[in-house]
Design an enzyme around this catalytic site. Structure first.
Site, PDB file in Angstrom:
ATOM      1  N   ASP A 112       0.640  -1.253  -0.051  1.00  0.00           N
ATOM      2  CA  ASP A 112      -0.182  -0.067  -0.109  1.00  0.00           C
ATOM      3  C   ASP A 112       1.155   1.621  -0.019  1.00  0.00           C
ATOM      4  OD1 ASP A 112      -2.308  -1.220  -0.258  1.00  0.00           O
ATOM      5  OD2 ASP A 112      -2.369  -1.696   2.382  1.00  0.00           O
ATOM      6  N   ASP A 130      -6.799  -1.671  -4.327  1.00  0.00           N
ATOM      7  CA  ASP A 130      -8.181  -1.842  -3.273  1.00  0.00           C
ATOM      8  C   ASP A 130      -8.747   0.050  -3.899  1.00  0.00           C
ATOM      9  OD1 ASP A 130      -6.700  -3.329  -1.889  1.00  0.00           O
ATOM     10  OD2 ASP A 130      -5.450  -1.456  -0.654  1.00  0.00           O
TER      11      ASP A 130
END
Length: 147
Positions: A112, A130
Site C-alpha cells: 500500500d 484497492d
C-alpha cells in the site's frame, strides 16, 4: 471472443498493469519510514499490509487471504458470465483482487502506498487495486439499488 469479453480482458489487464507498476515504483522509491508529501491531503508512503483492508485480521496469514481472494475472484468471473451487462464493474473488482493476490503470492503481503488525510486524520494506506475494488463495489451497489 465477444466484444464484451475482449473489453473486459483489456480492462483487467490495464488495471493490473497500472497497479503492479505503481507498486513497483513504491518499492523502488519509497522508504518504509519515509513520507512524500504531494498535496495538502495526499502523501505517498510505503506499507507492507499483511492483513485485509485497513490492515485488519493480520493474524490469519497470507495463505488464508490468497484462498479467500481466489474464491471471490472465481465467483466474480462466474457472475460476469451470468451478467455481462455489468462487465466494467466486474473488471474493476476482479482486477483489484488479482492485483492484491499477485502481491501476496510474491511478497507475502500487499503493498500500500496512497495516504489520504485531512490534517492529522489519516485514512489507512491503500493502492490502485484497492481503489479498483472500492469503485467496483460502489458502482455495483448503486446499480443494484437503482433497480
Amino acid at each position: 471472443m465477444s466484444l464484451k469479453l475482449y473489453k473486459t480482458s483489456i480492462s483487467i489487464f490495464l488495471i493490473l498493469l497500472i497497479d503492479q507498476i505503481t507498486k513497483y515504483l513504491a518499492i523502488k522509491f519509497l522508504s518504509p519510514d519515509g513520507i512524500v508529501k504531494l498535496l495538502p491531503f495526499l502523501n505517498l508512503v510505503y506499507v507492507e499490509n499483511t492483513g485485509t483492508a485497513f490492515g485488519m485480521f493480520k493474524f490469519l496469514g497470507s495463505g488464508f487471504f490468497i484462498i479467500i481472494a481466489l474464491v471471490v475472484t472465481g465467483f466474480l468471473v462466474y457472475m460476469y458470465f451470468k451478467d455481462t451487462q455489468n462487465w466494467f464493474i466486474y473488471s474493476l473488482i476482479i482486477a483489484g483482487a488479482l492485483g492484491n493476490i499477485i502481491d501476496r503470492l510474491i511478497y507475502g503481503y500487499v503493498i500500500d502506498f496512497i495516504d489520504l488525510h485531512l490534517k492529522n486524520l489519516h485514512w489507512p494506506a491503500f493502492n490502485v487495486a484497492d481503489s479498483a475494488i472500492s469503485i467496483g463495489i460502489v458502482l455495483f451497489v448503486y446499480k443494484n439499488l437503482k433497480k
